[in-house]
Design an enzyme around this catalytic site. Structure first.
Site, PDB file in Angstrom:
ATOM      1  N   SER A 268      61.320  23.074  11.614  1.00  0.00           N
ATOM      2  CA  SER A 268      61.088  23.851  12.828  1.00  0.00           C
ATOM      3  C   SER A 268      62.026  25.053  12.822  1.00  0.00           C
ATOM      4  O   SER A 268      61.821  26.015  13.558  1.00  0.00           O
ATOM      5  CB  SER A 268      61.327  22.990  14.079  1.00  0.00           C
ATOM      6  OG  SER A 268      62.656  22.509  14.080  1.00  0.00           O
ATOM      7  N   LYS A 270      63.470  28.450  11.906  1.00  0.00           N
ATOM      8  CA  LYS A 270      62.708  29.638  11.483  1.00  0.00           C
ATOM      9  C   LYS A 270      63.463  30.515  10.488  1.00  0.00           C
ATOM     10  O   LYS A 270      62.916  31.504  10.001  1.00  0.00           O
ATOM     11  CB  LYS A 270      62.380  30.502  12.712  1.00  0.00           C
ATOM     12  CG  LYS A 270      61.688  29.742  13.818  1.00  0.00           C
ATOM     13  CD  LYS A 270      61.693  30.516  15.126  1.00  0.00           C
ATOM     14  CE  LYS A 270      61.221  29.640  16.269  1.00  0.00           C
ATOM     15  NZ  LYS A 270      62.293  29.230  17.176  1.00  0.00           N
ATOM     16  N   VAL A 300      56.147  29.140  14.824  1.00  0.00           N
ATOM     17  CA  VAL A 300      55.580  30.074  15.808  1.00  0.00           C
ATOM     18  C   VAL A 300      54.637  29.287  16.715  1.00  0.00           C
ATOM     19  O   VAL A 300      53.741  28.593  16.225  1.00  0.00           O
ATOM     20  CB  VAL A 300      54.786  31.208  15.117  1.00  0.00           C
ATOM     21  CG1 VAL A 300      54.364  32.254  16.153  1.00  0.00           C
ATOM     22  CG2 VAL A 300      55.588  31.856  14.009  1.00  0.00           C
ATOM     23  N   ALA A 302      55.409  26.725  18.634  1.00  0.00           N
ATOM     24  CA  ALA A 302      55.771  25.292  18.698  1.00  0.00           C
ATOM     25  C   ALA A 302      54.640  24.414  18.148  1.00  0.00           C
ATOM     26  O   ALA A 302      54.297  24.513  16.979  1.00  0.00           O
ATOM     27  CB  ALA A 302      56.158  24.921  20.131  1.00  0.00           C
ATOM     28  N   ASP A 370      64.519  35.720  18.570  1.00  0.00           N
ATOM     29  CA  ASP A 370      63.611  34.603  18.280  1.00  0.00           C
ATOM     30  C   ASP A 370      62.151  35.079  18.241  1.00  0.00           C
ATOM     31  O   ASP A 370      61.389  34.684  17.361  1.00  0.00           O
ATOM     32  CB  ASP A 370      63.803  33.501  19.331  1.00  0.00           C
ATOM     33  CG  ASP A 370      63.027  32.257  18.966  1.00  0.00           C
ATOM     34  OD1 ASP A 370      63.396  31.587  17.987  1.00  0.00           O
ATOM     35  OD2 ASP A 370      62.018  31.971  19.638  1.00  0.00           O
ATOM     36  N   LYS A 374      59.524  35.235  14.962  1.00  0.00           N
ATOM     37  CA  LYS A 374      58.155  34.715  14.956  1.00  0.00           C
ATOM     38  C   LYS A 374      57.169  35.779  14.496  1.00  0.00           C
ATOM     39  O   LYS A 374      56.244  35.510  13.728  1.00  0.00           O
ATOM     40  CB  LYS A 374      57.778  34.231  16.361  1.00  0.00           C
ATOM     41  CG  LYS A 374      58.541  32.966  16.754  1.00  0.00           C
ATOM     42  CD  LYS A 374      58.293  32.613  18.195  1.00  0.00           C
ATOM     43  CE  LYS A 374      59.016  31.345  18.573  1.00  0.00           C
ATOM     44  NZ  LYS A 374      59.043  31.070  19.989  1.00  0.00           N
ATOM     45  N   GLY A 493      59.320  23.447  23.918  1.00  0.00           N
ATOM     46  CA  GLY A 493      59.527  22.112  24.498  1.00  0.00           C
ATOM     47  C   GLY A 493      59.678  21.095  23.376  1.00  0.00           C
ATOM     48  O   GLY A 493      58.994  21.190  22.355  1.00  0.00           O
TER      49      GLY A 493
END
Ligand SMILES: NC(=O)C1=CN([C@@H]2O[C@H](COP(=O)(O)OP(=O)(O)OC[C@H]3O[C@@H](n4cnc5c(N)ncnc54)[C@H](O)[C@@H]3O)[C@@H](O)[C@H]2O)C=CC1
Ligand SMILES: N[C@@H](CC=O)C(=O)O
Length: 512
Positions: A268, A270, A300, A302, A370, A374, A493
């Site tokens: 996860s 990046k 990207v 989630a 962030d 992405k 989340g």
């Protein structure tokens, strides 16, 4: 009567290798080897001309290896002096594994993926019988792989989970909850054999259970990639997957080591995908060379199926012309709520942190970094060679708060309130704030244009109607024209992200 399906293992074997050019193809060499060894009372298993380059390999019992080398050196003394034979030596501590399979190519490729390259392979094609020679410490893992292929034994996938914070911790629970079902339905046995944080690592060859938090809490072992690689080797673990649920810039430097040591990678995190393009590409080459995979669907959007969709569209030749939207779950939550509620900006940022939407350091979100990452990750999926520095980023963190300690920054969040109150109040009527990413320009060129910025949009527009922490991605393509493909849903989340990481692990497990 021997069981035709049995896997036979003969341990304590040695290969005597015989190296030389031209001479080895000559008629009579095999029988001279045979006679020299039989004459010395040594029984010979297999003679193979393929095992080593320009050489012959002879399989003997390990206890006879030294004598075998001696006898052969004597027999071929003349040829050695004349330079036809270069070297005669033995490799000890080997096992022969014999099995019957009509699909031994599949077995060989599985072995290769697990970095097992048999030293010798002999096949009786008509009977489907295969004998392979591997080192003693590769015997168990080889046997497991063969058993999985021949008997349909459940495939064990060994997971090393790095980072057990919001996402990583949730992932451990999700895996433990579903492992039994997956074993029954998919015949995949997911075993978490290592869990690490920035300070400590805990190992469990049998697989961690519900007491994993205690185990890591009381582990005395300092977190170390070398120890993890060593543990996997020592216990001969096959089908290894390293899962990076950290946000660490340092940890990603170890990805090549994992790949070189037989791990696939799921992340996860990046960071790797936003390193300079040369490193990005070198890593892909390394993966290909080692037949390993790197999956990162959660980088990207989630848990949203974004990267796969874009990859497929691009691979299938669809011309993607623009991707824009709200890429950050955190900034979606912050501006969706701040635009409508009377609460202070800082209050809402703290809520986003409490809900587990933000990066470990929330400045990564608020600075736009962030979102920029992405955007860059998506651009690179389209084979664009943009670098992070190419991105135009509107940084929402004031300069005086950029370099201070994270906790101090959080304690001073209120300093942002008045500026954002002004921004909110100075919008046109019925407008709301949104923080957007936009990949545009001529995406057929080497580089695209990447913008990350705060904008004010009509409340009744598609962007303006976004709710909660939802992300929205509009993908414009040549075939779809003015109507973009829209992917929308929870953009952050722990639960949705962990579920996405879990999906990548399963995808890998199925192809293993
Ligand atoms: N929270 C979210 O909604 C989403 C998060 N992500 C990504 O998930 C990753 C994890 O995020 P969170 O779980 O929220 O972070 P977190 O701060 O809750 O957990 C991070 C974990 O990584 C460990 N860690 C840090 N450096 C390490 C190192 N060098 N070696 C070993 N362990 C190390 C920490 O000890 C901690 O256990 C981040 O890369 C984030 O970008 C991706 C999509 C969505
Ligand atoms: N902090 C990120 C988490 C997902 O990548 C976000 O809010 O989008």
């Amino acid at each position: 009567m021997t069981d035709k399906n049995a896997i036979n293992i003969y341990r304590n074997k040695a290969l005597v290798n015989f190296e030389g050019k031209n001479f080895l193809g000559q008629i009579g060499v095999d029988s001279r080897i045979f006679q020299a060894l039989n004459g010395g009372g040594i029984s010979v298993g297999v003679i193979s001309q393929q095992a080593i380059e320009n050489g012959i390999s002879v399989l003997v019992d390990e206890v006879d290896a030294e004598d075998a080398v001696k006898f052969l050196k004597k027999e071929f003394e003349k040829e050695t002096k004349e330079g036809y034979v270069n070297n005669i030596y033995s490799i000890d501590s080997l096992s022969v594994i014999g099995f019957v399979s009509d699909n031994y190519n599949k077995i060989l490729s599985e072995l290769q993926r697990n970095k097992i390259f048999p030293l010798l392979l002999s096949q009786i094609a008509s009977a489907g019988r295969v004998n392979i020679v591997v080192t003693e410490n590769q015997t168990e893992i080889t046997k497991n792989i063969i058993e999985t292929e021949i008997y349909g034994k459940p495939k064990t996938v060994h997971l090393a989970l790095i980072g057990h914070g919001n996402v990583g911790g949730t992932l451990v629970e999700q895996i433990l909850d579903s492992a039994y079902d997956i074993l029954k339905r998919k015949r995949v046995d997911l075993k978490i054999v290592a869990i690490a944080n920035s300070k400590k690592i805990a190992f469990n060859q049998a697989g961690f259970g519900s007491d994993w938090r205690q185990k890591i809490k009381f582990s005395q072992t300092e977190s170390s990639v070398e120890k993890l690689v060593e543990f996997a080797k020592e216990h001969h673990l096959e089908n290894l997957v390293m899962v990076d649920n950290t946000a660490s810039k340092d940890f990603v430097k170890h990805y090549p080591t994992f790949v070189e040591n037989g791990f696939d990678v799921v992340g996860s995190n990046k960071i790797y995908n936003t390193l300079p393009i040369s490193e990005y590409r070198d890593f892909r080459k390394l993966l290909e060379k080692n037949k390993k995979k790197y999956l990162y669907e959660t980088n990207v959007g989630a848990g949203l199926p974004l990267i796969d969709t874009i990859k497929l569209l691009h691979l299938s030749g669809e011309n993607i012309t623009r991707i824009k939207g709200v890429f950050s779950g955190t900034l979606s939550y912050v501006f969706n709520n701040f635009s409508l509620r009377n609460d202070k900006y800082s209050v809402i940022i703290r809520e986003a942190m409490d809900k587990g939407f933000t990066e470990p350091d929330p400045r990564e979100d608020l600075s736009g970094n962030d979102v920029a990452r992405k955007l860059l990750i998506l651009a690179r999926e389209l084979d664009l060679i943009n670098e992070f520095q190419d991105i135009n980023i509107q940084n929402l963190v004031p300069e005086n708060l950029l370099d201070i300690d994270k906790n101090e920054f959080i304690s001073r969040l209120e300093e942002l309130d008045s500026e954002y109150k002004n921004i909110k109040e100075n919008q046109k009527p019925d407008h709301v704030l949104r923080y957007v990413g936009d990949l545009h320009g001529n995406l057929q060129e080497e580089k695209g244009e990447l913008d990350v910025k705060l904008i004010s949009v009509p409340a009744n527009s598609a962007l303006g109607q976004l709710k909660g922490s939802d992300s929205i991605f509009e993908i414009y393509t040549e075939s779809y024209g003015e109507n973009p493909i829209v992917i929308m849903g929870a953009g952050a989340g722990a639960k949705v992200t962990a579920r996405g990481v879990f999906g990548d692990i399963l995808r890998l497990s199925e192809t293993k």
